[in-house]
Design an enzyme around this catalytic site. Structure first.
Site, PDB file in Angstrom:
ATOM      1  N   TYR A 279       0.836  -1.125   0.122  1.00  0.00           N
ATOM      2  CA  TYR A 279      -0.039   0.048  -0.046  1.00  0.00           C
ATOM      3  C   TYR A 279       0.959   1.202  -0.077  1.00  0.00           C
ATOM      4  CZ  TYR A 279      -3.547   3.321   1.630  1.00  0.00           C
ATOM      5  OH  TYR A 279      -4.353   4.587   1.578  1.00  0.00           O
ATOM      6  N   TYR A 280       1.934   1.336   1.013  1.00  0.00           N
ATOM      7  CA  TYR A 280       2.587   2.419   0.874  1.00  0.00           C
ATOM      8  C   TYR A 280       3.935   2.332  -0.079  1.00  0.00           C
ATOM      9  CZ  TYR A 280       0.532   4.719   4.709  1.00  0.00           C
ATOM     10  OH  TYR A 280      -0.616   5.369   5.595  1.00  0.00           O
ATOM     11  N   ARG A 282       2.938   1.550  -3.358  1.00  0.00           N
ATOM     12  CA  ARG A 282       2.333   2.156  -4.170  1.00  0.00           C
ATOM     13  C   ARG A 282       2.421   3.800  -4.301  1.00  0.00           C
ATOM     14  NH1 ARG A 282      -1.458   5.565  -2.963  1.00  0.00           N
ATOM     15  NH2 ARG A 282      -1.553   4.642  -1.172  1.00  0.00           N
ATOM     16  N   HIS A 433       4.733   1.703  10.022  1.00  0.00           N
ATOM     17  CA  HIS A 433       3.352   1.315   9.207  1.00  0.00           C
ATOM     18  C   HIS A 433       3.264  -0.245   9.665  1.00  0.00           C
ATOM     19  CE1 HIS A 433       1.660   4.985   7.940  1.00  0.00           C
ATOM     20  NE2 HIS A 433       2.729   5.278   7.337  1.00  0.00           N
ATOM     21  N   HIS A 484      -5.188 -10.432  13.316  1.00  0.00           N
ATOM     22  CA  HIS A 484      -4.707 -11.290  12.102  1.00  0.00           C
ATOM     23  C   HIS A 484      -4.679 -12.714  12.328  1.00  0.00           C
ATOM     24  CE1 HIS A 484      -2.412  -7.270  12.274  1.00  0.00           C
ATOM     25  NE2 HIS A 484      -2.549  -7.262  10.962  1.00  0.00           N
TER      26      HIS A 484
END
Length: 756
Positions: A279-280, A282, A433, A484
């Site tokens: 995600y980061y 990207r 993150h 998770h």
């Protein structure tokens, strides 16, 4: 027809444009001294114009952008005094402005229509009037507050895009106008996100990448070498408290590394995996690649795209492999569901990787799916490649992507077979993150998430939800281990949920074997998440024959120096059809615990095992799935749901099954996950609605070997054995199971056991 008319209009504008425009007179032989020369180049503009009307994907993109910008010019613009967090009017307007300026600058160059240059100029001069009057942004949440935005990160976004617009209209402006813009806007802007905020600029993080690139891009336009050096290597002679942390709890600059090159060295592994997660990655790939493209055009001697064995171009390949069948990125660490390679960052990344990375025809197939290209030299290359029918499919196979600057800090293992995709995480922490989820996994079928990773607790740029920023539940729930699909010991998160501890360690890849497409194995160990406890998890993707569906065998071996309570959550998505165990459903859901994420879970039902197996079958998207697991006497099965202690409904209220094993020292959790049937709401017919697995058991476990046996409904009995200490492919092994002596070569074997 509508797109065809748009293209005709574009061509008409080009043919009727002023042929004496300066852009057509410029000598392109020394392109470093003329503009544009960052993303668009003079030679590129010339070639684009020569090909317009014959390159459909480029022509269609151009027509859409023209339609958008024409409407905005007609409407007028606003440059408001900043006051909002993400998603608020002023935030959204300044964000919109930099995108519009960048697009309008491109249109000016391609269409040679001065109305676009004037539009950019007018907005820039309004910013030049406003910026010197601005104090620090009034919203106090960020560790590095901007002026236009609440954080320097967004200010940097603005400058990265606006630099491109400035480059495109540079020669349209007079020298005096450029002096005003550079004196009143660009230089103080660059100084604020660097000199005024060294804690933002001088670090290794996606934030500082944007800051470094913002300063570097405007430096290239202004031909300012001192600013460029600042961007490439960081601020010099600046002391930052090594204990200082950002808003997410990560260290600002504990190691003292700074600048663009440091941000290439540290977060990327040699395979192109970015330690913060896809995600980061990207998010960061846009500034990384835009700046690399600009440097390639203006400073080719730096060879940025060759740096670290071409890690940026590898990063594009890694990112595409970190997406499911629909193109959505896997949810590793902080991630928002639904982010995909259709994002504009990946449009740019794919185009740049194709243009500068050897014209890989597989990338053209991704560009065709994206249905747009960048309006620059790279986009033109892609458009021409598609026009010439050079695209071939981008094949995503099973792959292991190493983590860490040297590739020695764990990895992500992705196993693929038919429509199934399993993502197994055994990485480093992932900077600020990162989540506390060593040896976790998620499962997809044909792009649909079947067994989920929750992702992050944030509604990006939705003002109603915490100003569009991270919610408190990101720390209290989304980062915690219990959220998770991984083991939780004594209701404590891995590393006790402490970044200082988690950031020091990584899991270890044990083996990754995918040569046999019918038997793929990823195995990893974690020995630091809990002192005195070692976890060894092995995920096996099995396809029995060509006509059968693949399934997952999951073996989690736990060895500890003391007796513990173990919880193994399983976050299936869908509606329960049936369980093999009896349970008591609570009339009123009970809050599971008080901390470490447990406070956000409800117990909805509770059962106790009295058998060797437990099974859950559920329905999702008209497909049946089953989870069959080994259970011991007195194991507890808890049917739970996310959403406790959530007064503002910030969390998604989704289900889980938690297998709890108490008073245990060493143990093995073994299970099989299968997709086995379908339901048609039209014909109202359920096919293969029941699990194919009759039973599963652990038949051997010691220091050297773990063996799991399972039987299907046809009476076929299979045995999987793993060597726990020797991963060599040529090591010979022998183990007696009941009356059978099993011999094999390599770290594992799957063998059918013949029965009478």
């Amino acid at each position: 027809m509508k797109n065809h008319l748009k293209i005709v209009l574009v061509l008409y504008l080009i043919m009727t444009s002023c042929t004496s425009a300066q852009s057509l007179k410029t000598d392109v032989s020394n392109s470093n001294l003329v503009h544009p020369n960052l993303i668009l180049t003079k030679e590129g503009v010339k070639t684009i114009r020569e090909n317009l009307g014959t390159i459909p994907i480029f022509d269609n993109t151009l027509a859409k952008v023209k339609e958008e910008i024409d409407a905005e010019i007609e409407k007028g613009f606003d440059v408001p005094i900043p006051k909002d967090y993400s998603g608020g009017y002023t935030h959204s307007t300044h964000k919109k402005n930099y995108s519009l300026m960048q697009k309008a600058g491109m249109l000016y160059q391609i269409l040679d229509d001065e109305s676009y240059a004037k539009y950019v100029k007018d907005i820039l001069f309004e910013y030049a009037r406003l910026y010197p009057t601005l104090p620090i942004h009034p919203k106090p949440r960020s560790y590095a507050r901007g002026k236009l935005f609440w954080q320097c990160l967004n200010d940097s976004n603005w400058l990265v895009y606006t630099s491109q617009a400035y480059d495109c209209i540079y020669d349209y402006l007079t020298k005096e106008e450029r002096t005003v813009l550079e004196t009143d806007l660009f230089r103080p802007f660059a100084d604020h996100i660097s000199k005024d905020n060294p804690q933002f600029f001088n670090r290794v993080h996606n934030h500082s990448t944007w800051g470094n690139v913002a300063v570097g891009m405007i430096a290239l336009v202004m031909e300012d070498d001192s600013l460029l050096q600042r961007a490439l290597y960081g601020l010099k002679d600046v002391e930052i408290d090594k204990t200082l942390k950002d808003n997410d709890g990560g260290y600002i600059n504990k190691d003292g590394k700074t600048g663009f090159f440091a941000n290439l060295d540290e977060p990327f592994s040699p395979d192109g995996y970015y330690t913060e997660g896809p995600y980061y990655q990207r998010y960061a790939m846009y500034p990384f690649l835009i700046f690399a493209q600009a440097l390639q055009n203006k400073k080719p001697d730096l060879k940025v795209l060759e740096y670290k064995d071409g890690v940026l171009l590898k990063g594009v390949n890694a990112l595409l492999n970190l997406s499911n069948a629909n193109g959505d990125f896997f949810l590793l660490n902080d991630s928002q569901k639904g982010m995909s390679y259709y994002n504009t960052s990946l449009v740019s990344a794919v185009d740049i990787a194709y243009h500068f990375g050897g014209n890989n025809p597989e990338l053209l197939s991704i560009a065709k799916k994206q249905e747009e290209v960048t309006l620059d030299d790279s986009g033109l290359s892609v458009a021409l490649g598609i026009k010439e029918n050079r695209a071939i499919p981008f094949v995503k196979s099973s792959i292991e992507l190493s983590d860490g600057a040297n590739g020695d800090e764990g990895a992500v293992g992705i196993l693929r077979s038919d429509d199934l995709e399993l993502v197994f995480k055994y990485t480093a922490h992932g900077l600020s993150h990162g989540h506390y989820d060593k040896l976790s996994f998620a499962l997809f079928e044909n792009g649909d998430e079947i067994v989920q990773d929750y992702g992050m607790s944030r509604y990006v740029n939705i003002e109603q939800k915490g100003g569009g920023n991270y919610l408190k539940e990101n720390k209290t729930w989304a980062k915690q281990s219990i959220s998770h699909n991984t083991l939780v010991q004594n209701e404590m998160s891995h590393f006790n949920g402490k970044y200082d501890k988690g950031s020091q360690h990584h899991s270890e890849s044990y083996l990754f074997s995918v040569e046999n497409k019918n038997l793929q194995v990823a195995s990893a160990k974690e020995s630091n998440a809990y002192p005195g406890t070692t976890m060894h998890r092995t995920m096996v993707l099995i396809k029995d024959d060509e006509d059968s569906k693949p399934y997952i065998l999951d073996i989690l071996k736990v060895d500890s120096d003391k007796i513990n309570q173990y919880d193994l959550p399983f976050y299936y998505l869908g509606q329960i059809m049936q369980t093999s165990f009896d349970y008591e459903k609570h009339d009123t859901p009970v809050v599971f615990g008080s901390k470490n994420g447990y406070q956000h879970l409800y117990k909805e039902a509770f059962g106790v095992s009295n058998d060797v197996n437990m099974k859950l079958t559920w329905l999702l998207n008209n497909k049946f799935y089953s989870y069959s697991a080994v259970s011991s006497n007195e194991d507890e099965m808890i049917l739970g749901r996310i959403g406790a202690n959530d007064p503002e409904f910030n969390l998604r209220h989704e289900p889980t099954l938690i297998l709890r094993r108490k008073n245990t020292k060493n143990t093995v959790f073994a299970s099989i996950i299968e997709s086995h049937g379908t339901y048609s709401p039209v014909s109202e017919l359920a096919l293969n609605a029941y699990s194919n697995i009759k039973n599963i058991s652990v038949v051997h476990n010691d220091t050297d070997y773990t063996a799991v046996q399972y039987e299907n409904n046809n009476g076929e009995l299979k045995l999987f054995i793993l060597s726990n200490r020797e991963a060599s492919t040529d090591k010979e092994h022998s183990l007696q199971i009941d009356e059978n002596i099993i011999s094999w070569t390599g770290a594992f074997i799957l063998k059918e056991i013949l029965t009478e």
